[in-house]
Design a protein around this motif. Sequence first.
Motif, PDB file in Angstrom:
ATOM      1  N   VAL A 305      16.075 -16.800  -0.948  1.00  0.00           N
ATOM      2  CA  VAL A 305      16.827 -17.177   0.261  1.00  0.00           C
ATOM      3  C   VAL A 305      17.052 -18.675   0.362  1.00  0.00           C
ATOM      4  O   VAL A 305      17.734 -19.133   1.291  1.00  0.00           O
ATOM      5  CB  VAL A 305      16.110 -16.679   1.532  1.00  0.00           C
ATOM      6  CG1 VAL A 305      15.871 -15.186   1.474  1.00  0.00           C
ATOM      7  CG2 VAL A 305      14.784 -17.408   1.758  1.00  0.00           C
ATOM      8  N   GLY A 308      20.435 -20.408   1.219  1.00  0.00           N
ATOM      9  CA  GLY A 308      20.991 -20.331   2.566  1.00  0.00           C
ATOM     10  C   GLY A 308      20.323 -21.237   3.574  1.00  0.00           C
ATOM     11  O   GLY A 308      20.744 -21.298   4.738  1.00  0.00           O
ATOM     12  N   ALA A 312      21.477 -22.574   7.422  1.00  0.00           N
ATOM     13  CA  ALA A 312      20.668 -22.061   8.530  1.00  0.00           C
ATOM     14  C   ALA A 312      20.102 -23.203   9.367  1.00  0.00           C
ATOM     15  O   ALA A 312      20.049 -23.107  10.604  1.00  0.00           O
ATOM     16  CB  ALA A 312      19.532 -21.194   7.979  1.00  0.00           C
ATOM     17  N   ARG A 332      13.574 -16.442   9.080  1.00  0.00           N
ATOM     18  CA  ARG A 332      14.686 -15.611   9.563  1.00  0.00           C
ATOM     19  C   ARG A 332      15.528 -15.091   8.401  1.00  0.00           C
ATOM     20  O   ARG A 332      15.996 -13.944   8.430  1.00  0.00           O
ATOM     21  CB  ARG A 332      15.538 -16.415  10.535  1.00  0.00           C
ATOM     22  CG  ARG A 332      14.915 -16.551  11.925  1.00  0.00           C
ATOM     23  CD  ARG A 332      15.898 -17.133  12.917  1.00  0.00           C
ATOM     24  NE  ARG A 332      16.146 -18.544  12.647  1.00  0.00           N
ATOM     25  CZ  ARG A 332      15.371 -19.524  13.098  1.00  0.00           C
ATOM     26  NH1 ARG A 332      14.298 -19.251  13.823  1.00  0.00           N
ATOM     27  NH2 ARG A 332      15.652 -20.788  12.839  1.00  0.00           N
ATOM     28  N   LEU A 333      15.727 -15.918   7.384  1.00  0.00           N
ATOM     29  CA  LEU A 333      16.493 -15.459   6.221  1.00  0.00           C
ATOM     30  C   LEU A 333      15.746 -14.355   5.478  1.00  0.00           C
ATOM     31  O   LEU A 333      16.354 -13.394   4.998  1.00  0.00           O
ATOM     32  CB  LEU A 333      16.771 -16.625   5.280  1.00  0.00           C
ATOM     33  CG  LEU A 333      17.745 -17.693   5.788  1.00  0.00           C
ATOM     34  CD1 LEU A 333      17.799 -18.872   4.816  1.00  0.00           C
ATOM     35  CD2 LEU A 333      19.144 -17.109   5.975  1.00  0.00           C
ATOM     36  N   ARG A 334      14.428 -14.479   5.393  1.00  0.00           N
ATOM     37  CA  ARG A 334      13.652 -13.445   4.707  1.00  0.00           C
ATOM     38  C   ARG A 334      13.665 -12.130   5.475  1.00  0.00           C
ATOM     39  O   ARG A 334      13.526 -11.060   4.872  1.00  0.00           O
ATOM     40  CB  ARG A 334      12.201 -13.896   4.533  1.00  0.00           C
ATOM     41  CG  ARG A 334      12.011 -15.079   3.622  1.00  0.00           C
ATOM     42  CD  ARG A 334      10.548 -15.255   3.320  1.00  0.00           C
ATOM     43  NE  ARG A 334      10.224 -16.582   2.838  1.00  0.00           N
ATOM     44  CZ  ARG A 334       9.131 -16.888   2.162  1.00  0.00           C
ATOM     45  NH1 ARG A 334       8.263 -15.946   1.885  1.00  0.00           N
ATOM     46  NH2 ARG A 334       8.900 -18.121   1.761  1.00  0.00           N
ATOM     47  N   ALA A 336      16.162 -10.795   6.861  1.00  0.00           N
ATOM     48  CA  ALA A 336      17.467 -10.145   6.814  1.00  0.00           C
ATOM     49  C   ALA A 336      17.366  -8.812   6.074  1.00  0.00           C
ATOM     50  O   ALA A 336      16.578  -8.651   5.139  1.00  0.00           O
ATOM     51  CB  ALA A 336      18.485 -11.047   6.124  1.00  0.00           C
TER      52      ALA A 336
END
Length: 404
Positions: A305, A308, A312, A332-334, A336
């Motif tokens: 991630v 990104g 972010a 938060r990206l993890r 997803a």
Amino acid sequence: MTLERCPHCDHDLVTTGTAPVWCPACEWNLGAFDGRRAPRTWGLRAGDRADHWLAFRLNRRLYDSLAGHDVGGRGNPVARIAMLLLAAPLALVPPLVLVAGVYLTVGGVPFGPIIGPVLLIGLISAAWPHRRDQHWQPWIVDRASAPALFGLLDRVAAAAGAPMPHEVRLDHDLNAYVSVRGLRRRRTLCIGLPLWASLEPQERIGLLAHEFGHFVNHDARRGLVVRTAIRVLRNLLDTLAAALRMSIWTLPLVVVVSPVLWLLSTALLVLSGRDSQRAEYLADQIATRVAGSAAMEGLFDGQVVAGGLPAAMTAGHHRHADPHAWQAAAGRLRGAATLDTERTLTLRHQAALLYSHPPTGLRRRMVRSWAVQEPRVAPSEAEWTAIDRDLSPWYAKLAARIRG
């Protein structure tokens, strides 16, 4: 989006955008070439497609041979000997060009005073280190200014059975690396602050242990001979491409010489790349024993991630000087729903002969194939607080650099 059923297992096929479909159950067609994401390596799309086809299959073959086993300190001895025999003559090109350039310049050869300096200038241009602008140089940190960080480095190096670096640097990149340079073999560790801040504390131990593993994993591509040979081949291919752009009269030379250089490059990249990927797996195995299996799995998710993170952080209006903000954005990206798909697609997108690292998804699977390891180095919360305090001046420099 579901398109049709897999011809092998009858599972739904999926894709992202206009990329080739693949099966998430049996991974049918996962190795299909995606021209939008594949690196442009050879100058011709057909060459890039062949590169991807071969690299994808070699990656899977190496993974299958190592999964669940000790990686071993050195690779296939026959392959290493073949690699060195191929690389050694190429590594001699720079000193031979140097001797020829000097001789032609001062040896009284007809047209020598013209050809000799041209050879010398070309050699200097190719060999001269291309440094980034001073504004983007890494920051050097020492033990006096970051005692808690260096205390952690001492512990991780000892647990990994590796020597300490001579120099530690901090950078603005989403990366970390080590290098061994010069005849004195000076070791350097560089830690990208955004990557470091985005990881969970125990995952940072895995990151450090993996990098220290490069000091003891016998990676041939980091050796002087192979590294020089690869650089010579790339410079020669770039020179031919530039000559063709400058004049159509160089086409016969390019047509004759380029296929030979391509074959040499492919052979050397295949041999050195397999050894380099074995060395990466060995560094991962060392790091798993130091940081623990769970931390290494998390580290690879963090790398999936990482691309990104800048967007972010910007979208959330986070303070770039706050390490907890980077960690929250990465969390938060993890979380997803597409994380598992992104892990798997690394097998497609990171398949290239120039890549010294195995695909991130395969590295995570490799950790899961080994026996579960508990961490040998696990700093307390108070120790991490002291490390963050050591790094706070550099987090502020990172924020200023990003603003600039």
